[in-house]
Enzyme design. Structure first.
Site, short mmCIF file in Angstrom:
data_model
loop_
_atom_site.label_atom_id
_atom_site.label_comp_id
_atom_site.label_asym_id
_atom_site.label_seq_id
_atom_site.Cartn_x
_atom_site.Cartn_y
_atom_site.Cartn_z
N LYS A 22 93.29 19.13 48.05
CA LYS A 22 92.36 18.07 47.61
C LYS A 22 93.02 17.21 46.52
O LYS A 22 93.00 15.99 46.58
CB LYS A 22 91.07 18.71 47.08
CG LYS A 22 90.20 17.75 46.31
CD LYS A 22 88.93 18.39 45.81
CE LYS A 22 89.02 19.05 44.44
NZ LYS A 22 89.19 18.12 43.32
N ASN A 23 93.61 17.88 45.53
CA ASN A 23 94.12 17.13 44.38
C ASN A 23 95.41 16.36 44.68
O ASN A 23 95.80 15.50 43.89
CB ASN A 23 94.32 18.07 43.18
CG ASN A 23 93.00 18.43 42.53
OD1 ASN A 23 91.95 17.93 42.94
ND2 ASN A 23 93.04 19.30 41.52
N CYS A 116 83.01 16.59 37.44
CA CYS A 116 82.48 17.86 36.95
C CYS A 116 82.11 17.74 35.47
O CYS A 116 82.80 17.05 34.71
CB CYS A 116 83.55 18.95 37.06
SG CYS A 116 83.78 19.59 38.71
C1 UD1 Z 1 93.32 16.95 37.22
C2 UD1 Z 1 92.73 17.72 38.39
C3 UD1 Z 1 91.79 18.81 37.88
C4 UD1 Z 1 92.52 19.70 36.86
C5 UD1 Z 1 93.18 18.86 35.77
C6 UD1 Z 1 94.04 19.67 34.83
C7 UD1 Z 1 92.64 16.12 40.19
C8 UD1 Z 1 91.82 15.24 41.04
N1 UD1 Z 1 92.00 16.80 39.24
O1 UD1 Z 1 92.24 16.33 36.54
O2 UD1 Z 1 91.34 19.57 38.98
O3 UD1 Z 1 91.59 20.57 36.28
O4 UD1 Z 1 94.02 17.85 36.36
O5 UD1 Z 1 95.01 20.34 35.55
O6 UD1 Z 1 93.84 16.24 40.37
N2 UD1 Z 1 92.37 13.34 28.94
C9 UD1 Z 1 92.10 12.45 27.94
N3 UD1 Z 1 92.22 11.11 28.23
C10 UD1 Z 1 92.62 10.67 29.47
C11 UD1 Z 1 92.91 11.60 30.47
C12 UD1 Z 1 92.78 12.95 30.17
O7 UD1 Z 1 91.74 12.82 26.83
O8 UD1 Z 1 92.72 9.44 29.66
C13 UD1 Z 1 92.24 14.80 28.65
C14 UD1 Z 1 91.17 15.47 29.51
O9 UD1 Z 1 89.88 15.35 28.97
C15 UD1 Z 1 91.66 16.89 29.53
C16 UD1 Z 1 93.19 16.75 29.54
O10 UD1 Z 1 93.44 15.44 29.02
O11 UD1 Z 1 91.26 17.58 28.40
C17 UD1 Z 1 93.85 16.88 30.88
O12 UD1 Z 1 93.22 16.03 31.81
P1 UD1 Z 1 93.98 15.50 33.10
O13 UD1 Z 1 95.26 16.21 33.25
O14 UD1 Z 1 94.00 14.01 33.02
O15 UD1 Z 1 93.00 15.95 34.25
P2 UD1 Z 1 92.52 15.15 35.51
O16 UD1 Z 1 93.60 14.29 36.03
O17 UD1 Z 1 91.19 14.55 35.23
#
Ligand code: UD1
Length: 417
Positions: A22-23, A116
């Site tokens: 999915k990811n 989520c």
């Molecule tokens: C992706 C995955 C998710 C997984 C996560 C961490 C997909 C679709 N989803 O989510 O399943 O749990 O990686 O492995 O691939 N953050 C910020 N600002 C931003 C972006 C992120 O503060 O602009 C923070 C988030 O709140 C979190 C951390 O950075 O605490 C990591 O998030 P990120 O790696 O971006 O996760 P996703 O891409 O949303």
């Protein structure tokens, strides 16, 4: 509303075929927006999030049809640039359309995403990095209004924090930017490597220059291409835990074991017997489960998306374990429901102390997010009697044919209306 009924406690035995990731599919579907040619994608999982992303790109003008298992995407007439809240509210990955729309059209209006309920999950890192490519943006009434008056221009960008989504958005956007972009402090999740493989196959020029740095030479167009999405490593990890927690005996197929070496090593430490044969993973769950301390971390660390599942296994360990959640600030929502089933888990900020030697009791339960829901199923599989899991739409976002796959290996599980 549909529910799942689980009658525990049997040992799982047999083979499970892992679906496409999915990811990995989500950013690749978003990246198809860069193209004006046909793209053929194989191995997309049949899950709700993928349906939502397909609806999202269709709402932007992509023509999409399935030919058996293959998705054909035709973007020759794709020209809309507004991603509405309706399609973004359930799925955070919707923000991944921002990069490709800006790269293709120089402007876009994209709703801030939902997803989520596991923390605030902002998109500030995506937006600040895009601004270094020449994007100006404002947030008005929940929408990001973004323009790149002179088009996207390559730049040097160091992410302040490792983010999977921001790394993906920037790789996609920079692929059509003028000149060279260097991204550093990148996420290196296997799904990011899959996105890069897809884009390079379609004619992009992206290469790794150090462990966490990527060089992207912008190109002017994306070619017609055919691509097979990688396996879902979180689904694979979930079934490995299912085998370990039920003292089962499973062969996990359609995987690349080296990609989930961290998870395999941890399950071995906990006591599972694991062997690799012809690319399949064979696991036998041990009666004795050893305690262990785990912290979640970006790849190649232990994935946050398997934290809830491993917690269920550690409830059955011989002594107490500690789990530290280092990625999301509010990712222990499964704890209250597991405690209702007899677990003894206490949390303090991002730490959970998991007492061992627990026999779960069947219960009526409420799913709260995708991975939390599956942890309740794992606990229910070990509990004598009937558990009922409500709000399973969370599960349907990310697990293809979960109950069919589990039934095939001996679980007593059924979906009821
Ligand atoms: C992706 C995955 C998710 C997984 C996560 C961490 C997909 C679709 N989803 O989510 O399943 O749990 O990686 O492995 O691939 N953050 C910020 N600002 C931003 C972006 C992120 O503060 O602009 C923070 C988030 O709140 C979190 C951390 O950075 O605490 C990591 O998030 P990120 O790696 O971006 O996760 P996703 O891409 O949303």
């Amino acid at each position: 509303m549909q529910k799942l009924e689980v009658l525990g406690a049997n040992k799982l035995k047999g083979q499970i075929k892992i679906s496409g990731s999915k990811n990995a599919s989500l950013p690749i579907l978003a990246a198809t927006l860069l193209s004006s040619k046909k793209i053929y994608l194989n191995n997309l999982p049949k899950v709700k999030d993928i349906e939502t992303m397909i609806n999202l790109i269709q709402s932007l003008g992509s023509k999409v049809k399935f030919d058996n298992e293959k998705l054909i995407i035709d973007n020759s007439k794709q020209q809309k640039k507004i991603a509405s809240y309706n399609l973004m509210k359930t799925m955070r990955a919707g923000i991944l359309v921002l990069g490709p729309l800006l790269a293709k059209f120089g402007s876009a209006k994209v709703s801030l995403p939902g997803g989520c309920a596991i923390g605030t999950r902002p998109v500030d890192i995506h937006l600040k990095a895009l601004s270094k490519l020449g994007v100006k943006y404002k947030i008005i009434e929940g929408y990001v209004h973004a323009t790149a008056p002179k088009g996207l221009k390559g730049s040097k960008i160091r992410f302040p924090k490792i983010s999977v989504g921001a790394t993906e958005n920037l790789i996609i956007a920079a692929s059509l930017a003028k000149g060279t972009t260097i991204l550093s402090n990148c996420a290196i999740e296997p799904e990011i490597k899959d996105l890069i493989n897809f884009l390079n196959k379609a004619g992009c020029k992206i290469k790794w220059i150090t462990k966490r740095s990527i060089k992207i030479q912008g190109v002017s167009k994306i070619n017609e291409t055919n691509y097979k999405i990688m396996f879902d490593r979180i689904e694979a990890g979930t079934y490995l835990v299912a085998a370990a927690v039920t003292e089962g005996n499973l062969t996990i197929k359609n995987v690349v074991p080296s990609i989930i070496q961290t998870e395999i090593d941890i399950l071995k430490k906990i006591g599972a017997k694991i062997s690799i044969k012809k690319g399949d993973i064979h696991i036998i769950g041990n009666k004795k489960i050893n305690n262990i301390n785990i912290k979640t971390a970006p790849y190649p660390g232990f994935p946050t998306d398997l934290q809830a599942q491993i917690m269920v296994l550690l409830c059955k360990a011989n002594k107490k374990s500690l789990i530290k959640e280092d990625i999301f600030e509010n990712r222990f929502m499964h704890v209250a429901e597991l405690n209702r089933m007899g677990a003894n888990i206490s949390t303090n900020g991002n730490k959970a102390i998991v007492e061992g030697n627990i026999n779960f009791a069947a219960a009526e339960l409420m799913a709260t997010d995708l991975r939390a829901s599956v942890s309740l199923i794992l606990a229910a599989l070990t509990a004598k009697g009937k558990s009922v899991i409500n709000r399973i739409y969370h599960l349907d976002r990310g697990y293809e044919s979960l109950e069919k796959k589990l039934k095939k290996v001996g679980a007593k599980i059924r979906r009821v209306n």
